[in-house]
Design an enzyme around this catalytic site. Structure first.
Site, PDB file in Angstrom:
ATOM      1  N   LEU A  79     -12.711  18.206   9.306  1.00  0.00           N
ATOM      2  CA  LEU A  79     -13.915  17.443   8.944  1.00  0.00           C
ATOM      3  C   LEU A  79     -15.028  18.335   8.406  1.00  0.00           C
ATOM      4  O   LEU A  79     -16.072  17.830   7.985  1.00  0.00           O
ATOM      5  CB  LEU A  79     -14.450  16.671  10.162  1.00  0.00           C
ATOM      6  CG  LEU A  79     -13.777  15.326  10.461  1.00  0.00           C
ATOM      7  CD1 LEU A  79     -12.400  15.531  11.090  1.00  0.00           C
ATOM      8  CD2 LEU A  79     -14.644  14.479  11.371  1.00  0.00           C
ATOM      9  N   ARG A 112       0.927  27.400  10.398  1.00  0.00           N
ATOM     10  CA  ARG A 112       1.363  28.400  11.386  1.00  0.00           C
ATOM     11  C   ARG A 112       1.679  27.758  12.731  1.00  0.00           C
ATOM     12  O   ARG A 112       2.538  28.228  13.467  1.00  0.00           O
ATOM     13  CB  ARG A 112       0.272  29.469  11.581  1.00  0.00           C
ATOM     14  CG  ARG A 112       0.142  30.454  10.429  1.00  0.00           C
ATOM     15  CD  ARG A 112      -0.637  31.702  10.849  1.00  0.00           C
ATOM     16  NE  ARG A 112      -1.927  31.403  11.432  1.00  0.00           N
ATOM     17  CZ  ARG A 112      -3.038  31.140  10.723  1.00  0.00           C
ATOM     18  NH1 ARG A 112      -3.000  31.172   9.410  1.00  0.00           N
ATOM     19  NH2 ARG A 112      -4.172  30.883  11.344  1.00  0.00           N
ATOM     20  N   TYR A 151     -19.678  17.722  -4.273  1.00  0.00           N
ATOM     21  CA  TYR A 151     -19.060  17.060  -3.108  1.00  0.00           C
ATOM     22  C   TYR A 151     -17.802  16.293  -3.541  1.00  0.00           C
ATOM     23  O   TYR A 151     -16.723  16.518  -2.990  1.00  0.00           O
ATOM     24  CB  TYR A 151     -20.080  16.120  -2.486  1.00  0.00           C
ATOM     25  CG  TYR A 151     -19.600  15.401  -1.240  1.00  0.00           C
ATOM     26  CD1 TYR A 151     -19.301  16.099  -0.070  1.00  0.00           C
ATOM     27  CD2 TYR A 151     -19.462  14.015  -1.219  1.00  0.00           C
ATOM     28  CE1 TYR A 151     -18.878  15.433   1.072  1.00  0.00           C
ATOM     29  CE2 TYR A 151     -19.044  13.345  -0.079  1.00  0.00           C
ATOM     30  CZ  TYR A 151     -18.749  14.059   1.069  1.00  0.00           C
ATOM     31  OH  TYR A 151     -18.338  13.387   2.201  1.00  0.00           O
ATOM     32  N   LYS A 155     -13.868  17.349  -2.570  1.00  0.00           N
ATOM     33  CA  LYS A 155     -12.976  16.485  -1.777  1.00  0.00           C
ATOM     34  C   LYS A 155     -11.724  16.107  -2.586  1.00  0.00           C
ATOM     35  O   LYS A 155     -10.632  15.987  -2.034  1.00  0.00           O
ATOM     36  CB  LYS A 155     -13.720  15.230  -1.337  1.00  0.00           C
ATOM     37  CG  LYS A 155     -14.794  15.488  -0.279  1.00  0.00           C
ATOM     38  CD  LYS A 155     -14.198  15.847   1.079  1.00  0.00           C
ATOM     39  CE  LYS A 155     -15.282  16.009   2.131  1.00  0.00           C
ATOM     40  NZ  LYS A 155     -14.736  16.303   3.463  1.00  0.00           N
TER      41      LYS A 155
HETATM   42  P1  NAD Z   1     -21.977  16.442   9.273  1.00  0.00           P
HETATM   43  O1  NAD Z   1     -22.727  17.254   8.299  1.00  0.00           O
HETATM   44  O2  NAD Z   1     -22.715  15.853  10.424  1.00  0.00           O
HETATM   45  O3  NAD Z   1     -20.735  17.231   9.853  1.00  0.00           O
HETATM   46  C1  NAD Z   1     -20.058  18.225   9.132  1.00  0.00           C
HETATM   47  C2  NAD Z   1     -19.844  19.408  10.055  1.00  0.00           C
HETATM   48  O4  NAD Z   1     -19.143  20.427   9.349  1.00  0.00           O
HETATM   49  C3  NAD Z   1     -21.173  20.023  10.529  1.00  0.00           C
HETATM   50  O5  NAD Z   1     -21.157  20.157  11.940  1.00  0.00           O
HETATM   51  C4  NAD Z   1     -21.199  21.387   9.840  1.00  0.00           C
HETATM   52  O6  NAD Z   1     -21.921  22.345  10.571  1.00  0.00           O
HETATM   53  C5  NAD Z   1     -19.716  21.678   9.706  1.00  0.00           C
HETATM   54  N1  NAD Z   1     -19.408  22.658   8.659  1.00  0.00           N
HETATM   55  C6  NAD Z   1     -19.823  22.635   7.363  1.00  0.00           C
HETATM   56  N2  NAD Z   1     -19.343  23.709   6.715  1.00  0.00           N
HETATM   57  C7  NAD Z   1     -18.601  24.415   7.613  1.00  0.00           C
HETATM   58  C8  NAD Z   1     -17.851  25.622   7.551  1.00  0.00           C
HETATM   59  N3  NAD Z   1     -17.773  26.329   6.409  1.00  0.00           N
HETATM   60  N4  NAD Z   1     -17.213  26.053   8.671  1.00  0.00           N
HETATM   61  C9  NAD Z   1     -17.289  25.346   9.818  1.00  0.00           C
HETATM   62  N5  NAD Z   1     -17.992  24.205   9.941  1.00  0.00           N
HETATM   63  C10 NAD Z   1     -18.638  23.739   8.852  1.00  0.00           C
HETATM   64  O7  NAD Z   1     -21.261  15.280   8.427  1.00  0.00           O
HETATM   65  P2  NAD Z   1     -20.465  14.002   8.928  1.00  0.00           P
HETATM   66  O8  NAD Z   1     -21.181  12.818   8.413  1.00  0.00           O
HETATM   67  O9  NAD Z   1     -20.146  14.108  10.359  1.00  0.00           O
HETATM   68  O10 NAD Z   1     -19.120  14.142   8.079  1.00  0.00           O
HETATM   69  C11 NAD Z   1     -17.949  14.714   8.642  1.00  0.00           C
HETATM   70  C12 NAD Z   1     -16.819  14.672   7.636  1.00  0.00           C
HETATM   71  O11 NAD Z   1     -16.525  13.317   7.281  1.00  0.00           O
HETATM   72  C13 NAD Z   1     -17.128  15.405   6.347  1.00  0.00           C
HETATM   73  O12 NAD Z   1     -15.974  16.077   5.891  1.00  0.00           O
HETATM   74  C14 NAD Z   1     -17.481  14.295   5.382  1.00  0.00           C
HETATM   75  O13 NAD Z   1     -17.198  14.636   4.053  1.00  0.00           O
HETATM   76  C15 NAD Z   1     -16.606  13.161   5.886  1.00  0.00           C
HETATM   77  N6  NAD Z   1     -17.194  11.864   5.544  1.00  0.00           N
HETATM   78  C16 NAD Z   1     -18.284  11.398   6.232  1.00  0.00           C
HETATM   79  C17 NAD Z   1     -18.835  10.183   5.866  1.00  0.00           C
HETATM   80  C18 NAD Z   1     -20.032   9.594   6.590  1.00  0.00           C
HETATM   81  O14 NAD Z   1     -20.507   8.519   6.194  1.00  0.00           O
HETATM   82  N7  NAD Z   1     -20.543  10.220   7.650  1.00  0.00           N
HETATM   83  C19 NAD Z   1     -18.306   9.458   4.788  1.00  0.00           C
HETATM   84  C20 NAD Z   1     -17.233   9.998   4.112  1.00  0.00           C
HETATM   85  C21 NAD Z   1     -16.673  11.187   4.505  1.00  0.00           C
END
Ligand code: NAD
Length: 325
Positions: A79, A112, A151, A155
């Site tokens: 995520l 792995r 973004y 993805k």
């Molecule tokens: P968020 O920003 O709250 O969570 C993303 C997390 O990823 C954060 O805790 C951040 O610190 C961590 N992160 C970012 N880069 C990183 C790295 N290089 N190494 C380790 N950790 C890293 O966002 P969210 O809304 O919780 O989204 C979570 C996932 O779900 C994302 O991949 C997002 O694209 C996907 N998503 C979310 C939504 C939504 O509506 N919330 C919709 C579509 C897709």
């Protein structure tokens, strides 16, 4: 559905909004969880209540660096990625790095460990869709050099990479395309419509709607989204599978709903529509229903009420100088 529940799961981005709910649900199911997060947009506070629970480990690590996790792992749920437009627009390179190198490192870890890998993809792969609602078979309408491409394209690349590991290396993979999700633990400064409207309404400030507010989104409460991600992880299916609510609402309607819910007299004002902003957004969820038996169960009234309580609490904590707020 896979017969055996996972014993140990790695969740990248586990300290984020959706990730923290996912970690909690997996622990509730009896799995051990390794939460990997560099706190770029997430907060350690989101997992503070989990730190003392048996089976929970927090690793503050950047997934763009190769990652080793000692011991067996059954699932890698990837995520990690900035997700809110203000975040990915402010951190375009970080967003593309985690979508590319981060995804590759997470896939390598799954390989792995001979683990199942699930990519958290997004409805943004459909861009500004020319087909409505969006089925998984739709290829999308993305401007590759527009501001949102950092973004959307990262993805799309992550989906292609996940597919390549499946077809060329035989890795067990799944892809979930998440639509707009909301709920407690969103940041006050998240910038997406629901947190923005709630913070403005609670402060009695004008609620700012982009464009004329006729653009739509379909909003899904976070516990439903998390149930969908877990269902795809447990299924023997490559996806992609849309996970989102069929409850489609215009941004103007949403602003009015939030204003009524908060009980404020905030006026609604209009600001320019961002470039390439999608006009409509609603998932076709037939596949999720057929494959996973999944459909959202939390309606917008209840979901928005629970989210409002969270935002009230956060603003109060901030007023009292509590660091979590
Ligand atoms: P968020 O920003 O709250 O969570 C993303 C997390 O990823 C954060 O805790 C951040 O610190 C961590 N992160 C970012 N880069 C990183 C790295 N290089 N190494 C380790 N950790 C890293 O966002 P969210 O809304 O919780 O989204 C979570 C996932 O779900 C994302 O991949 C997002 O694209 C996907 N998503 C979310 C939504 C939504 O509506 N919330 C919709 C579509 C897709």
């Amino acid at each position: 559905m896979s017969a055996t529940p996972p014993r140990r799961v790695v969740v990248t981005g586990g300290a984020g909004f959706v990730g923290s709910w996912l970690c909690e649900a997996l622990l509730d199911d009896g799995a051990s969880v390794v939460c990997v997060d560099n706190l770029l947009t997430g907060r350690q506070d989101n997992v503070a209540d989990l730190l003392d629970r048996p089976g929970f480990e927090f690793l503050q690590r950047d997934i763009c660096e190769p990652l080793d996790v000692p011991g067996d792992v059954d699932w890698v749920l990837h995520l990690a990625s900035p997700a809110s437009p203000p975040h990915y627009l402010a951190m375009p390179i970080e967003t593309m790095r985690v979508g590319s190198m981060g995804t590759m490192n997470a896939l390598d870890l799954a390989e792995r460990k001979a683990a199942r890998f699930v990519l958290a993809s997004t409805s943004e792969v459909y861009g500004d869709p020319l087909l409505h609602p969006q089925p998984e078979t739709y290829w999308g309408n993305v401007n590759p050099v527009g501001p949102r491409s950092v973004y959307d394209e990262s993805k799309r690349f992550a989906e292609a990479l996940t597919t390549a590991y499946r077809t060329s290396r035989g890795l067990d993979t799944g892809i979930v395309r998440i639509f707009n999700t909301y709920g407690p633990r969103m940041r006050l400064d998240d910038g997406r419509a629901i947190p923005a409207f709630l913070t403005q309404a609670l402060a009695g400030d004008p609620i700012t709607v982009a464009g004329d507010g006729s653009q739509t989104r379909s909003i899904c409460f976070v516990t439903d989204t998390v149930a969908g991600i877990r269902a795809l992880a447990a299924a023997d299916d490559a996806g992609p599978v849309n996970i989102g609510s069929p409850y489609e609402v215009s941004m103007l309607e949403l602003a009015e709903t939030v204003r009524d819910l908060v009980g404020t007299s905030s006026e609604i004002t209009f600001v320019p529509l961002p470039q390439d902003d999608p006009r409509v957004r609603r998932p076709d969820t037939a596949r999720a229903e057929r494959l996973l038996g999944w459909r959202p169960v939390v309606g917008p009234d209840e979901g928005l009420k629970r989210t409002l309580e969270w935002f009230r609490g956060q603003l109060e904590a901030r007023r009292l100088g509590h660091p979590g707020g």
